[in-house]
Scaffold this motif. Structure first.
Motif, PDB file in Angstrom:
ATOM      1  N   ASP A 148       0.681  -1.336   0.103  1.00  0.00           N
ATOM      2  CA  ASP A 148       0.159   0.012  -0.137  1.00  0.00           C
ATOM      3  C   ASP A 148       0.906   1.259   0.049  1.00  0.00           C
ATOM      4  N   LYS A 149       2.239   1.318  -0.403  1.00  0.00           N
ATOM      5  CA  LYS A 149       3.129   2.371  -0.564  1.00  0.00           C
ATOM      6  C   LYS A 149       3.523   2.960   0.739  1.00  0.00           C
ATOM      7  N   ILE A 150       3.224   2.332   1.917  1.00  0.00           N
ATOM      8  CA  ILE A 150       3.584   2.697   3.210  1.00  0.00           C
ATOM      9  C   ILE A 150       5.027   2.703   3.185  1.00  0.00           C
ATOM     10  N   ARG A 151       5.564   3.778   3.700  1.00  0.00           N
ATOM     11  CA  ARG A 151       7.118   3.972   3.653  1.00  0.00           C
ATOM     12  C   ARG A 151       7.592   3.982   5.250  1.00  0.00           C
ATOM     13  N   TYR A 152       8.666   3.747   5.518  1.00  0.00           N
ATOM     14  CA  TYR A 152       9.281   3.752   6.953  1.00  0.00           C
ATOM     15  C   TYR A 152      10.810   4.379   6.662  1.00  0.00           C
TER      16      TYR A 152
END
Length: 76
Positions: free
Chosen positions: A51-55
């Protein structure tokens, strides 16, 4: 270690499948040396999961024995 092996290791550490790795500047990572910082010695950058979540993340060697890992989700 290859980038694919690093993705697998970071996926295990994060508990989520890492799809892409970027440098600290947000550029697509081409090789491990793109992620290395000499002081404090370690690696870091940006990870992208589902879901294109970035860290943002850091992986550093402590006491020349243990690799420590830290990640924080980037708010949109």
């Amino acid at each position: 270690m290859t980038l694919d092996e690093l993705k697998q290791d970071l996926s295990t550490r994060l508990g989520k499948k890492v799809l892409r790795i970027f440098t600290r500047d947000g550029e697509a990572c081409q090789e491990l040396s793109d992620l290395y910082i000499p002081s404090p010695a370690g690696f870091g950058g940006i990870l992208e999961v589902q879901d294109k979540i970035r860290y943002t993340w850091e992986l550093w060697l402590e006491a020349e024995q243990t690799w420590n890992f830290q990640a924080k989700q980037i708010e949109h």
